[in-house]
Design a protein around this motif. Structure first.
Motif, short mmCIF file in Angstrom:
data_model
loop_
_atom_site.label_atom_id
_atom_site.label_comp_id
_atom_site.label_asym_id
_atom_site.label_seq_id
_atom_site.Cartn_x
_atom_site.Cartn_y
_atom_site.Cartn_z
N LEU A 29 0.84 -1.20 0.00
CA LEU A 29 0.00 0.00 0.00
C LEU A 29 0.87 1.25 0.00
O LEU A 29 0.65 2.19 -0.78
CB LEU A 29 -0.91 -0.02 1.23
N ALA A 30 1.88 1.27 0.86
CA ALA A 30 2.79 2.42 0.94
C ALA A 30 3.58 2.59 -0.36
O ALA A 30 3.78 3.71 -0.84
CB ALA A 30 3.73 2.26 2.13
N ARG A 31 4.01 1.47 -0.94
CA ARG A 31 4.75 1.57 -2.20
C ARG A 31 3.87 2.14 -3.30
O ARG A 31 4.33 2.95 -4.13
CB ARG A 31 5.30 0.20 -2.60
N GLY A 32 2.61 1.73 -3.35
CA GLY A 32 1.71 2.29 -4.35
C GLY A 32 1.49 3.77 -4.17
O GLY A 32 1.44 4.54 -5.15
N MET A 33 1.36 4.22 -2.92
CA MET A 33 1.24 5.66 -2.66
C MET A 33 2.49 6.40 -3.10
O MET A 33 2.42 7.48 -3.69
CB MET A 33 0.97 5.89 -1.17
N ALA A 34 3.65 5.79 -2.82
CA ALA A 34 4.91 6.42 -3.23
C ALA A 34 5.01 6.51 -4.76
O ALA A 34 5.45 7.54 -5.30
CB ALA A 34 6.09 5.63 -2.67
N GLU A 35 4.59 5.47 -5.45
CA GLU A 35 4.62 5.49 -6.91
C GLU A 35 3.71 6.58 -7.46
O GLU A 35 4.06 7.29 -8.41
CB GLU A 35 4.19 4.13 -7.46
N ALA A 36 2.52 6.73 -6.86
CA ALA A 36 1.60 7.77 -7.31
C ALA A 36 2.17 9.16 -7.05
O ALA A 36 2.09 10.05 -7.91
CB ALA A 36 0.26 7.61 -6.62
N CYS A 37 2.76 9.36 -5.88
CA CYS A 37 3.37 10.66 -5.60
C CYS A 37 4.50 10.96 -6.57
O CYS A 37 4.66 12.11 -7.03
CB CYS A 37 3.90 10.69 -4.17
N GLY A 38 5.28 9.94 -6.92
CA GLY A 38 6.34 10.14 -7.89
C GLY A 38 5.80 10.53 -9.25
O GLY A 38 6.37 11.40 -9.93
N ALA A 39 4.70 9.90 -9.67
CA ALA A 39 4.10 10.24 -10.95
C ALA A 39 3.55 11.66 -10.94
O ALA A 39 3.67 12.39 -11.94
CB ALA A 39 2.99 9.24 -11.28
N ILE A 40 2.97 12.08 -9.83
CA ILE A 40 2.46 13.45 -9.71
C ILE A 40 3.60 14.46 -9.80
O ILE A 40 3.52 15.46 -10.52
CB ILE A 40 1.70 13.61 -8.38
N THR A 41 4.68 14.18 -9.09
CA THR A 41 5.84 15.07 -9.13
C THR A 41 6.39 15.19 -10.53
O THR A 41 6.73 16.28 -11.01
CB THR A 41 6.92 14.56 -8.17
N LEU A 42 6.46 14.05 -11.23
CA LEU A 42 6.98 14.05 -12.59
C LEU A 42 6.10 14.87 -13.52
O LEU A 42 6.59 15.62 -14.38
CB LEU A 42 7.09 12.61 -13.10
N GLU A 43 4.79 14.78 -13.35
CA GLU A 43 3.88 15.47 -14.27
C GLU A 43 3.76 16.96 -13.97
O GLU A 43 3.67 17.78 -14.88
CB GLU A 43 2.49 14.83 -14.24
#
Length: 331
Positions: free
Chosen positions: A117-131
């Protein structure tokens, strides 16, 4: 990490085997902190913003109501929890910068699921930062024990000195436009319910929606008159925009049917248009613009008319399709 009871009898470490501090130690290091001046670990986080105002939104995900663990991994659910809140921030013309998460976890839940769950949240935050170019992180939260998984996520956004774009600003004569996907998440859910394989694209959208945040920011910069997240269906959310603005939206569904949605509908023997018109959780954006000012990423889907007898029309007529999802009416 100090298990309280020596781990489960099946050798699988579960939530009930750890105290709160030990459980936090399992997943908090996996979470990005964005630009937090005071990150996780104190009584509250301190997050800098470039603007004197802050956009705040919250959403709740309840197991077997919003998601099923047999259909989505912990990482998928973590991704979705972040992204559906990020979409609400984007719908104001802001960029997501920080989230706090309250989690209710059953004792028999595997600790590895919580890590995922935490890894998925981290992946989403990373995608937001990238965009968006703005650092985004999960900067705090709370834990409690319960009988089912519940996630309460609060997201904070930075307007970056822009005015917020409200759903109440649509003007007669505006072009209605949409950015993102329509009907793919609903088709993915239908494929999962039916146990149909071979529809990975639409199932992926259901599990991991990707709101077009850059397009929402572009809409704000371009001077969109109204903007909102489409989370409950094009017609239902369009009606909300129309009522808030005191107008009628005349929408057209022509050209909005994605071939991947059609393929799932053909396999199921159903009409795909209700998924396009009333399917939720794609988390695209609906906006209105002065004619000739649509930014990249948006396509025209209708026009704004003076207020009439119905908040939303489809090709000039009262819609007969399912309008969207309601949490208490069951759809």
């Amino acid at each position: 990490m100090v298990p309280l009871y020596g781990g489960g009898v099946d050798g699988v470490l579960r939530v009930r085997d750890l105290d709160e501090e030990a459980l936090l130690a399992e997943f908090v290091p996996l979470l990005p902190q964005g630009d937090a001046e005071v990150p996780v670990g104190d009584d509250a986080a301190v997050v800098p913003v470039s603007d004197g105002r802050f956009v705040v939104t919250t959403d709740v995900l309840v197991e077997d109501h919003h998601f099923r663990r047999e259909w989505s991994s912990g990482a998928d659910i973590g991704w979705r929890a972040v992204m559906q809140n990020a979409a609400d921030v984007g719908a104001m013309g802001a960029v997501p910068v920080a989230l706090v998460v309250g989690a209710v976890l059953p004792g028999d839940l595997e600790v590895e699921w919580v890590r995922a769950l935490a890894r998925g949240m981290a992946e989403a935050c990373g995608a937001i930062t990238l965009e968006t170019g703005a650092a985004c992180g999960v900067v705090g939260g709370d834990l409690s024990a319960g009988d089912t998984v519940v996630l309460a996520v609060t997201a904070h956004g930075d307007l970056q000195h822009r005015q917020p774009v409200l759903r109440s600003g649509a003007r007669v004569g505006d072009v209605v436009a949409h950015a993102g996907t329509l009907g793919l998440s609903a088709a993915g859910l239908a494929a999962l319910r039916a146990g149909r394989e071979g529809h990975d694209d639409v199932v992926r959208v259901y599990r991991r929606p990707v709101p077009p945040l850059a397009a929402a920011v572009a809409a704000a910069r371009q001077g969109a008159h109204a903007l909102m997240d489409v989370s409950d269906g094009l017609l239902l959310d369009g009606g909300r925009m129309a009522r808030a603005s005191g107008v009628t939206l005349d929408l057209s569904l022509a050209g909005l049917l994605d071939p991947r949605v059609r393929a799932v509908a053909q396999a199921a023997g159903v009409d795909p248009l209700p998924w396009v018109a009333g399917g939720g959780e794609d988390h695209g954006f609906l906006a209105t613009f002065a004619p000739g000012t649509l930014p990249a990423g948006f396509r025209p889907v209708g026009r704004v008319l003076p207020r009439g007898g119905q908040p939303v029309l489809v090709d000039g007529a009262t819609p007969t399709l399912r309008t969207g999802w309601d949490h208490f009416a069951g759809g």
